[in-house]
Design a protein around this motif. Structure first.
Motif: not given
Length: 369
Positions: A68, A89, A92, A115-116, A119-120
């Motif tokens: 992230g 990206n 991730v 969580a990912l 972040a995206q």
């Protein structure tokens, strides 16, 4: 699976390493430094996985956090408003595949993916021009992340299920092999008992029943006493006697057979002293059976036993001048097959019988070093 995850990470980082000097970055050197730091982290991560056999959960969670942060730093370093796709990206997505593969608890997998995704979403929404949510870019990024997570998770669980099935099959196979080995051990023990009884007790009883041996004679009684000791040894599961040399073993056989009235002329001046114990025992038992057959079938009271060592070949020959027989017309019974042929074959030797009606019999036992 570790190799597949490593290859996935290489495919994510390789294009960024090749094109790091040509992107629209505010600082090319900062981008290159970030790439090298990510590469170093991956080397450390997979080194730990190789040493421990798999990925520790704590390092997987740390990888999610670092993925992230990398995504945000790469996006912040871009000079354009195009935030998707960029190599952050891809990092991730690689972290998502690790989450799906390495974590086992569903809630842990869900927390890592969430969580990912956050972040995206934060990067796409925070760095997109204008107002509103850029739905296509967000859907594209989340779709790739979830897809890699599901594929990796399915692959690991499928391989584990296949591995458990193989372990189960191997366990059944090993159990079957153990049962077969136990059956073989029981067969070998029974065969050894049959051989011992055939070569001693059965021979003595047969000769007494035929009137060849008088049970009242002292030497026959001594022979019966020895046979009784053999039976006691078998009942007590005792071991066969060990003979030091071929000469000692064969002289012992000659002494036993002489109790039945057979005079054996023994010659063994060239007997090699360093014959393996199992070969000594095989020669002893085979010679004893051959002399027992002289007593039972030849109709003579004299035989010759000769031992010679010619180069690498040890040869024991038992000869009588009795009735003889046609080997092709006589079926091979237990004594000939198990006491002669099989015993010699088991130690790498050979047993050959030559005979003609009225011309006596010659039994030749050979063993090559």
């Amino acid at each position: 699976m570790v190799v597949l995850l490593a290859l996935h990470r290489i495919t994510c980082l390789a294009p960024a390493l090749v094109t790091c000097a040509y992107g629209a970055y505010r600082s090319t050197w900062a981008n290159l430094g970030l790439l090298l730091a990510v590469a170093a982290w991956n080397l450390a991560l997979f080194r730990v996985a190789r040493q421990r056999g798999w990925f520790p959960a704590a390092l997987v969670h740390l990888d999610v956090l670092l993925a992230g942060l990398v995504l945000m730093m790469v996006t912040a370093n871009l000079t354009t408003d195009v935030t998707v796709p960029n190599w952050g990206n891809l990092v991730v997505q690689a972290s998502g595949s690790l989450v799906g593969a390495a974590l086992t608890r569903p809630w842990s997998v869900a927390a890592g993916v969430l969580a990912l995704v956050l972040a995206q979403s934060a990067v796409i929404i925070g760095y997109s021009p204008g107002t509103g949510m850029p739905a296509p870019a967000l859907v594209h990024a989340i779709n790739g992340l979830v897809c890699f997570t599901l594929v990796a998770g399915f692959a690991v669980r499928y391989l584990r299920r296949i591995g458990r099935n193989l372990d189960r099959i191997n366990a059944h196979r090993l159990a079957a092999e153990a049962d077969a080995a136990a059956d073989h051990a029981r067969y070998v023990t029974r065969l050894a008992h049959h051989r011992a009884l055939h070569d001693t007790v059965l021979t003595t009883l047969t000769l007494i029943a035929r009137g060849v041996a008088d049970p009242g004679r002292p030497e026959v009684r001594r022979r019966c006493a020895r046979d009784a000791e053999v039976i006691r040894g078998l009942l007590g599961d005792g071991c066969d006697p060990a003979f030091g040399t071929v000469g000692e073993a064969l002289r012992e056989v000659v002494g036993e057979v002489s109790l039945l009235g057979l005079r054996v002329r023994y010659q063994g001046t060239t007997v090699p002293p360093d014959v393996p114990p199992q070969v000594v025992e095989a020669l002893r038992a085979a010679a004893q059976e051959a002399l027992n057959n002289v007593v039972k079938h030849a109709g003579v009271d004299q035989a010759w036993l000769t031992v010679t060592g010619e180069g690498r070949v040890l040869r024991v020959t038992i000869v009588d001048r009795g009735r003889g027989f046609d080997p092709a017309a006589v079926p091979s019974g237990f004594g000939f097959r198990h006491s002669l042929v099989d015993r010699m074959t088991e130690v790498g030797g050979r047993a050959r019988v030559s005979s003609e009606p009225g011309a006596g019999t010659c039994v030749e036992l050979t063993w090559a070093r």
